[in-house]
Design a protein around this motif. Structure first.
Motif, PDB file in Angstrom:
ATOM      1  N   LYS A   1      15.481  -3.101  56.028  1.00  0.00           N
ATOM      2  CA  LYS A   1      16.886  -3.262  56.336  1.00  0.00           C
ATOM      3  C   LYS A   1      17.216  -2.444  57.570  1.00  0.00           C
ATOM      4  N   ASN A   2      18.130  -2.950  58.366  1.00  0.00           N
ATOM      5  CA  ASN A   2      18.631  -2.163  59.485  1.00  0.00           C
ATOM      6  C   ASN A   2      19.468  -1.022  58.950  1.00  0.00           C
ATOM      7  N   SER A   3      19.579   0.046  59.695  1.00  0.00           N
ATOM      8  CA  SER A   3      20.394   1.171  59.257  1.00  0.00           C
ATOM      9  C   SER A   3      21.845   0.757  59.055  1.00  0.00           C
ATOM     10  N   LYS A   4      22.279  -0.281  59.750  1.00  0.00           N
ATOM     11  CA  LYS A   4      23.656  -0.773  59.608  1.00  0.00           C
ATOM     12  C   LYS A   4      23.847  -1.543  58.299  1.00  0.00           C
ATOM     13  N   GLU A   5      22.744  -2.040  57.713  1.00  0.00           N
ATOM     14  CA  GLU A   5      22.842  -2.841  56.491  1.00  0.00           C
ATOM     15  C   GLU A   5      22.922  -1.993  55.237  1.00  0.00           C
ATOM     16  N   LYS A   6      22.714  -0.699  55.347  1.00  0.00           N
ATOM     17  CA  LYS A   6      22.691   0.182  54.163  1.00  0.00           C
ATOM     18  C   LYS A   6      24.000   0.272  53.462  1.00  0.00           C
TER      19      LYS A   6
END
Length: 77
Positions: A72-77
């Motif tokens: 996951k991208n860090s933005k998706e967390k």
């Protein structure tokens, strides 16, 4: 700044310290690094092959894995 080792050394680290308790020429050091890299790469391939066989994977399974986004991208967390 000096690095502090908090964990005890492994048996491999201790053996390497004993074996190479003298200065190596730069070319010798690079040769040892290459030998170690090849050793661990061979082991990794052997373990990957064993996992492949154990799981009964096919080329199609691997192609599907390659197309699967698993991080996951860090933005998706």
């Amino acid at each position: 700044m000096e690095t502090v080792v908090r964990k005890p050394l492994t048996n491999l680290q201790l053996e390497l310290l004993k074996t190479f308790s003298h200065q190596l020429e730069e070319t010798e050091l690079l040769e040892v690094k290459k030998i170690l890299a090849e050793f661990f790469a061979k082991r990794a391939v052997e373990q990957a092959n064993a996992a492949w066989d154990q799981k009964g994977w096919t080329d199609e399974d691997v192609d599907r894995l390659l197309e699967t986004k698993m991080r996951k991208n860090s933005k998706e967390k």
